[in-house]
Design an enzyme around this catalytic site. Sequence first.
Site, PDB file in Angstrom:
ATOM      1  N   TYR A 147       0.816  -1.213   0.000  1.00 19.20           N
ATOM      2  CA  TYR A 147       0.000   0.000   0.000  1.00 19.20           C
ATOM      3  C   TYR A 147       0.851   1.265   0.000  1.00 19.20           C
ATOM      4  O   TYR A 147       0.388   2.333  -0.356  1.00 19.20           O
ATOM      5  CB  TYR A 147      -0.959   0.015   1.209  1.00 19.20           C
ATOM      6  CG  TYR A 147      -2.049  -1.042   1.129  1.00 19.20           C
ATOM      7  CD1 TYR A 147      -2.088  -1.944   0.074  1.00 19.20           C
ATOM      8  CD2 TYR A 147      -3.030  -1.140   2.094  1.00 19.20           C
ATOM      9  CE1 TYR A 147      -3.078  -2.920  -0.009  1.00 19.20           C
ATOM     10  CE2 TYR A 147      -4.022  -2.106   2.015  1.00 19.20           C
ATOM     11  CZ  TYR A 147      -4.042  -2.993   0.960  1.00 19.20           C
ATOM     12  OH  TYR A 147      -5.023  -3.941   0.878  1.00 19.20           O
ATOM     13  N   LYS A 198       3.674 -15.621   1.841  1.00 21.96           N
ATOM     14  CA  LYS A 198       3.656 -16.308   0.550  1.00 21.96           C
ATOM     15  C   LYS A 198       5.122 -16.562   0.216  1.00 21.96           C
ATOM     16  O   LYS A 198       5.646 -16.091  -0.802  1.00 21.96           O
ATOM     17  CB  LYS A 198       2.935 -15.412  -0.487  1.00 21.96           C
ATOM     18  CG  LYS A 198       2.642 -16.072  -1.804  1.00 21.96           C
ATOM     19  CD  LYS A 198       1.522 -17.091  -1.772  1.00 21.96           C
ATOM     20  CE  LYS A 198       1.337 -17.728  -3.133  1.00 21.96           C
ATOM     21  NZ  LYS A 198       0.554 -18.981  -3.109  1.00 21.96           N
ATOM     22  N   ASP A 230      -2.830 -18.258   0.759  1.00 23.23           N
ATOM     23  CA  ASP A 230      -3.942 -18.880   0.027  1.00 23.23           C
ATOM     24  C   ASP A 230      -4.578 -19.988   0.856  1.00 23.23           C
ATOM     25  O   ASP A 230      -5.804 -20.136   0.915  1.00 23.23           O
ATOM     26  CB  ASP A 230      -3.486 -19.390  -1.350  1.00 23.23           C
ATOM     27  CG  ASP A 230      -2.144 -20.088  -1.322  1.00 23.23           C
ATOM     28  OD1 ASP A 230      -1.424 -19.995  -0.304  1.00 23.23           O
ATOM     29  OD2 ASP A 230      -1.794 -20.748  -2.313  1.00 23.23           O
ATOM     30  N   ASP A 254      -5.431  -7.084   5.292  1.00 27.66           N
ATOM     31  CA  ASP A 254      -6.635  -6.361   4.890  1.00 27.66           C
ATOM     32  C   ASP A 254      -7.696  -7.366   4.440  1.00 27.66           C
ATOM     33  O   ASP A 254      -8.862  -7.331   4.857  1.00 27.66           O
ATOM     34  CB  ASP A 254      -6.263  -5.399   3.744  1.00 27.66           C
ATOM     35  CG  ASP A 254      -7.369  -4.415   3.441  1.00 27.66           C
ATOM     36  OD1 ASP A 254      -8.378  -4.402   4.163  1.00 27.66           O
ATOM     37  OD2 ASP A 254      -7.228  -3.654   2.465  1.00 27.66           O
ATOM     38  N   ASP A 258     -11.091  -9.031   6.915  1.00 24.55           N
ATOM     39  CA  ASP A 258     -12.493  -8.918   6.499  1.00 24.55           C
ATOM     40  C   ASP A 258     -13.128 -10.296   6.353  1.00 24.55           C
ATOM     41  O   ASP A 258     -14.302 -10.481   6.679  1.00 24.55           O
ATOM     42  CB  ASP A 258     -12.616  -8.149   5.179  1.00 24.55           C
ATOM     43  CG  ASP A 258     -12.809  -6.659   5.414  1.00 24.55           C
ATOM     44  OD1 ASP A 258     -12.427  -6.184   6.507  1.00 24.55           O
ATOM     45  OD2 ASP A 258     -13.336  -5.977   4.526  1.00 24.55           O
TER      46      ASP A 258
END
Length: 370
Positions: A147, A198, A230, A254, A258
Amino acid sequence: MSERIYKIAAMAGDGIGPEVVREALKVLRAAEGKFGFQLDVTEAPVGWAGIDAAGKALPDDTLALCRESDSILFGSVGLPDRDPTIPKEERPERAALLALRKEFGLFANLRPVKLPAELAHACPLKAERQGDGIDLLVVRELTGGMYFGQPKNTETLEDGQLRAVDTMVYSTSEIERIAHVGFKSAQLRRKHLMSIDKANVLENGVLWRDVVTRVAAEYPDVTLEHMFVDNAAMQFLLRPTQFDVVLCENLFGDILSDEAAALAGSLGMLPSASLGATSGERTFGFYEPAGGTAPDIAGKDLANPIAQIRSAAMMLRHSFAENDAAAAIDAAVGTAIANGLRTGDIFSADDPNARQVGTTEMGDAIAAAV
Ligand code: NAD
């Protein structure tokens, strides 16, 4: 702690903010009386309340109050019917919320997701996947990664196509600092940390895994495991009860926070904390519910105050190490739920023990149970 006097900026904001912050302050006052610390609370306008009072979403006096406070208890800001009437950079979410995150270097976001067994109906997962109730904490790095990494731009190529670039960047110290928050949070819970990366594809993932593994040596009481992001996305739905603390970089956190939030059934149940610098025994923190201003139910005594009340409990725990008081508030929320009290968002007519109550009655019951 030498002096247990805590200076708090209470900024209710817009929509349901004032209703739920009022209940959180009521519960904090009940804890103050019982646990012997002192709260020095000053209320200040923010969001549209700030614009109406002083012409700005984050008025100068409100910012000055934040700077001299130990922590911020925040409601929510923004009103969908008014936001489009002013330029983007002046709108409450950008001008107040993002500005405060930047101002106070809030690098760690904590989102606990707790689904008590009594609210199994509110969870989209089948009952057999919920075990004895879901109870996990997502710790997300908030100021680094994709970000904010540079370069970050969109350029026009010679053949006329557009090419967009975002860059994932982490340094050792940024990973160390969030890893410490993760391990310390696990020490306060069931002492298990699942670090998400990852590492099979990303250089950042390899570094993340190395640094977290190294930091783990300082926390021998915490069990560390690693999981690819994943797989984590899948495991949240298949076996969410395996998680205690889940440690993520910014982008992964993020998305996963959620996904985890959906497991709790209602935004009205979900608190959050964003932590900044620690000085002495105190950590500056910004505490807010995961949801927004809910204009559809504002001013009707319909909002669930639990997210805000649990945010206040997080403040006591993470900023002031008042762990007993924080635990008492969490337990009081559990008692209110166990006694059948439900705001509309978590009410089910199929539950014979459930009784629908308003924002104020829920707050009163939780304060009384503290
Ligand atoms: P929202 O979270 O306000 O509402 C989404 C749904 O969840 C609504 O149906 C609402 O009634 C329900 N809900 C949320 N909190 C609840 C509670 N405590 N009890 C019961 N039900 C609850 O999201 P939205 O409608 O997309 O956004 C409304 C406004 O809030 C927008 O202006 C948005 O920009 C702003 N917003 C602010 C923040 C923040 O201040 N951190 C976060 C998200 C959205």
